[in-house]
Design a protein around this motif. Structure first.
Motif, short mmCIF file in Angstrom:
data_model
loop_
_atom_site.label_atom_id
_atom_site.label_comp_id
_atom_site.label_asym_id
_atom_site.label_seq_id
_atom_site.Cartn_x
_atom_site.Cartn_y
_atom_site.Cartn_z
N SER A 59 -77.48 2.67 21.52
CA SER A 59 -77.97 1.35 21.96
C SER A 59 -78.17 0.40 20.78
O SER A 59 -78.27 -0.81 20.97
N TYR A 74 -73.29 -2.07 17.30
CA TYR A 74 -72.44 -3.14 17.81
C TYR A 74 -71.41 -2.52 18.76
O TYR A 74 -70.81 -1.49 18.43
N SER A 102 -81.04 -0.88 25.71
CA SER A 102 -79.74 -1.18 25.10
C SER A 102 -79.66 -2.49 24.31
O SER A 102 -79.54 -2.47 23.09
N VAL A 103 -79.72 -3.63 24.94
CA VAL A 103 -79.48 -4.89 24.22
C VAL A 103 -80.64 -5.19 23.26
O VAL A 103 -80.44 -5.63 22.13
#
Lengths: 468, 432
Positions: free
Chosen positions: A279, A282, A206-207
């Protein structure tokens, strides 16, 4: 070079006590001082900007860059009236009125009532007023607030403004370094392409994924910007020409890529890419609107650019190169390196705009991903006078125009293009403050200074320290 | 031509003397590289099919046989020819001489032809109409020629004209509007010149009187004209097409007999009045700039305004009227879109052609004839791009479309000869 106070030494500008400047204090009433007419002020500024006609005028007028440029302006009221902020507001008002007249001129009610204008002028004036205002009311309702949706349109405005401000910060940064970056459009396209590819082709946690997408976008934009910088620094190729050409090359390159299997969405006939992964996007900021985390990034970017320009060594070098390349070189600034870096930074900032489009607003890559962002960003940076916060608010204003224009076209049938007219008129008026002042009769001392020619000459002489 | 252009300019003739001892290696290197590329890719690795190029259309008075060129052999022959020209250039360099001006032009023409053979022979359907291709290229090049002439007139006098796009668009819109209202395309053509001149006057006033950066004014003017024409198109032309947007076309005026010559007949002698005007304009602008007293003054203002002022030339008035004249010429170019190519106005009909005209002006080195030839080349690239899609080649058409822009970047970066703008271009003149 007096570098300790962080000011750019304008090539030869005296710090307000030049010989021939008869007023030592600034508080002397305007009557006693031989008030400089706007022409004098302008001539002096131009002489500074062009180093007495040796090179092209600086993109950011010297007067707005730092400190006093050696001419006094009357009393406090006059200073406000002549100040750039006030002129900017007047420019917006005049542009809106002219745009309104244009709308009214094609309005059928106005045309009909004009036929019996002398019979009942009130009809005509009423029709004129309603034609002028109804479009702007619709614009406002689509951009800021309306009773039905509350402040939801404002969030849409912020969404539209996000990539615009990014790209405009890039244009403004390059302006400050004396480079005219018309290539924001191409930089947005390339960065959006790179970011989108990372978004849909790679599948990461994800990040990490979002960070990779952002980095890809920035690198893409920075490379595209740096090409123009390198060519300018190495061969002297004019960056305006190179960036215009790079815009078109980027456009056709994207068109080409979208027709390759690597980018084309499977089973789709139109040139459109697959959706980027969740993912890679934003996160949304406020549910129910399109506003996304990119807006926070923009605020941080604005602060960062402000810090870069006003507090960092490299930003100081950028401004020095922009104000006077020869002086900067003498002072030990590596001018070619500064040019390349400024264009790369500008491209990287435009890259954030491309990322905002792909990872925030659109989530897919299409041929029109960059819309008019790159071209609008030039006018935004000009309206914001190339300062970071000025650019930020100018971007919000133009974002509001863009967002509201859609609503305006639906409600009143006024074509969206009126926004282009108003935008360009604003910038034209802001670029020529004497014009806007003369419209409002704000040119004090014009009548008193009838023999303008000798006065102008002495003003130029003052500003250049007497060196002709 | 070269003597005429350099003689009145002391800096230029000075550099010519300086470089006579040590001519630049750029041209020989560029020609050698390109000829090797042509020989290897177009020749040795060339396609096996035979390219068929039709020269005459079935209806022509004189029929010429089709041109049949085997892809590989033709590529090798043309490649060797290019190599020979490159070798001549290198030979001249070793003797300390510059390559003559015609060499790069002929080289480019042969290279383009080799490229064409390579593309056609590699296509699914290896057959094109050469006459149609060239005639189409000229048609597409006409607005570019007018636009780049406008740029030449402005930049030679020291004003950068980024607003060519706006002048073309303004001319196109006004031509359609006025021709529809008056019912005469010829009046529309005149009005287009007026509209282009008007756009130019705004540029001139802002850059000369208000001393605003010329690039800023140009960029903003493009947006303004795009917005104005788009707005008026939406409010006037879309609802009332018959009333405001049916301009009709300029008549084609063929010159008897001459128009029937294969290939060059349709290009030179079967044109509308605007087409003939283009040839006249190129010749007149070239003659006026380089052979008359007026042209000498104009170039002096563009190169060294202080000196011109000292000698009594009114710098800012010269600039104002030249920029206005340039706008009028670009306006005529814009009228081509709505009075010749198609017979109605649509939004953004100029489609970035103003920027290609700018590129042509730079590639043509700020010379009317150079700009004309560059416009033809870019028109050819434009036309080839659409034909590529039809005959189905391995080269993506987008790369063909990029070509003018890439070539321009190479030109301004000095890879193929240095393009040098007039010295005072972009610098406002403040007397005193």
């Amino acid at each position: 070079m007096a570098t300790e106070d962080g000011k750019i030494p304008d090539s030869s500008a005296p710090e307000g006590t030049a010989p021939g400047d008869s007023v030592p204090g600034a508080t002397v009433p305007a009557k006693a001082a031989p008030a400089e007419s706007p022409q004098d002020v302008q001539a002096a500024d131009v002489a500074l900007d062009t180093a007495g006609g040796l090179h092209e005028p600086s993109l950011v007028p010297v007067s707005s860059q730092s400190g006093d440029v050696g001419h006094k302006q009357g009393n406090v009221l006059q200073q406000i009236m002549m100040g750039s902020g006030f002129v900017s507001i007047l420019a917006v008002v005049v542009a809106l009125v002219l745009g309104g007249l244009l709308i009214a001129s094609t309005d059928s009610d106005v045309a009909r009532t004009a036929g019996y204008f002398f019979g009942r002028p009130s009809d005509f004036l009423g029709a004129l007023w309603s034609a002028m205002t109804s479009s702007y009311v619709a614009l406002f309702q689509g951009a800021v607030f309306n009773p039905r949706q509350g402040f939801l349109p404002l969030l849409e405005t912020m969404t539209v403004a996000t990539p615009l401000i990014c790209a405009a910060l890039g244009v403004a940064l390059a302006f400050r370094a004396g480079l005219f970056n018309i290539g924001a459009q191409g930089q947005v396209i390339i960065s959006a392409t790179a970011a989108a590819y990372a978004g849909f082709a790679w599948h990461l946690p994800s990040v990490v994924h979002l960070i990779v997408v952002i980095v890809m976008g920035i690198v893409g934009g920075a490379i595209w910007g740096a090409i123009a910088g390198v060519l300018k620094a190495r061969t002297g190729a004019h960056e305006v020409i190179v960036t215009i050409m790079l815009n078109y090359i980027a456009l056709f390159f994207l068109d080409f890529l979208l027709n390759t299997p690597a980018f084309r969405r499977p089973g789709e006939n139109t040139p459109i890419s697959p959706r980027i992964d969740e993912s890679a996007a934003y996160p949304p900021l406020i549910p129910g609107s399109r506003l996304h985390f990119g807006f926070i990034v923009v605020v941080l970017l604005t602060i960062a650019v402000w810090w870069l320009l006003n507090r960092s060594t490299i930003g100081f070098e950028f401004r020095a190169v922009g104000a006077n390349p020869a002086a900067a070189r003498t002072a030990g600034v590596k001018v070619p390196l500064a040019m390349i870096l400024a264009m790369a930074f500008a491209g990287a900032l435009a890259g954030f705009g491309g990322v905002a489009q792909v990872a925030g607003t659109e989530k897919v890559l299409t041929g029109g991903i960059a819309a008019q962002i790159g071209f609008d960003s030039i006018t935004v940076a000009l309206l914001g006078r190339s300062t970071p916060w000025g650019t930020f608010f100018a971007g919000l204003l133009f974002g509001a125009f863009r967002a509201g224009a859609v609503q305006m076209q639906i409600q009143t049938g006024t074509p969206i293009d009126i926004v282009l007219v108003v935008q360009s008129l604003i910038v034209l008026f802001i670029a020529a403050p004497p014009l806007i002042r003369s419209i409002f009769g704000l040119n004090p001392g014009r009548k008193k200074n009838k023999p303008a020619r000798p006065a102008r000459r002495s003003a130029v002489a003052t500003a250049t320290g007497g060196a002709k | 031509m070269s003597a005429a252009t350099t003689a009145p300019r002391p800096p230029a003739s000075g550099s010519a003397i300086a470089t006579a001892e040590r001519p630049p290696l750029k041209v020989p290197i560029a020609l050698s590289t390109l000829s090797l590329i042509a020989l290897v890719f177009f020749g040795l690795l060339g396609p096996g099919q035979t390219a068929e190029m039709r020269i005459s259309d079935p209806g022509d008075a004189w029929m010429l046989p089709d041109l049949l060129i085997p892809g590989q052999a033709g590529g090798i022959v043309l490649g060797v020819l290019l190599l020979a020209m490159a070798a001549y250039s290198v030979y001249l360099w070793t003797r300390g001489e510059r390559s003559p001006k015609w060499l790069p032009i002929v080289f480019t023409a042969v290279f383009v032809f080799a490229l064409l053979v390579w593309i056609v022979a590699g296509a699914r359907q290896p057959s094109i109409s050469l006459a149609g291709l060239i005639a189409g290229s000229v048609t597409l090049a006409v607005p570019l020629v007018f636009g780049s002439l406008s740029g030449v007139l402005c930049e030679r006098v020291g004003v950068i004209n980024i607003a060519i796009e706006g002048q073309l668009l303004g001319g196109a819109f006004t031509a359609a509007l006025v021709a529809t209202i008056t019912g005469s395309p010829y009046i529309g053509l005149l009005a287009a010149a007026g509209a282009g001149a008007l756009v130019s006057m705004v540029l001139a006033v802002f850059s000369i009187k208000y001393l605003v950066n010329q690039i800023i004014v140009g960029v903003v003017l493009n947006v303004l004209v795009s917005g104005l024409t788009g707005f008026l198109f939406g409010t006037l032309m879309v609802p009332n097409k018959a009333q405001f947007n049916t301009p009709g076309r300029l008549d084609i005026l063929p010159i008897p007999l001459l128009a029937d010559i294969p290939i060059i007949g349709p290009i030179l002698f079967r044109q509308s009045i605007a087409g003939y005007l283009m040839y006249i304009a190129v010749a007149v602008v070239w003659f006026a700039l380089f052979k008359t007293r007026w042209g000498l003054r104009v170039r002096a203002v563009g190169e060294h305004p202080q000196a011109a002022d000292t000698l009594g030339v009114n710098v800012n008035a010269t600039r104002f009227w030249n920029v206005t004249l340039g706008g009028a010429i670009a306006g005529i170019g814009g009228a081509i879109f709505t009075l010749v190519t198609i017979d109605s106005f649509t939004k953004e009909i100029s489609g970035g052609r103003g920027f290609i005209a700018l590129a042509a002006l730079i590639f043509g080195r700020w010379n009317p004839i150079g700009a004309f030839l560059a416009s033809l080349l870019f028109g050819f690239a434009y036309n080839l791009q659409s034909i590529l899609g039809i005959i189905g080649t391995p080269v993506p058409s987008q790369f063909m479309a990029m070509l003018p822009y890439l070539v321009t970047i190479f030109a301004v970066a000095g890879v193929v000869g240095r393009s040098r703008p007039p010295a005072a271009s972009g610098i406002p003149y403040v007397k005193g």
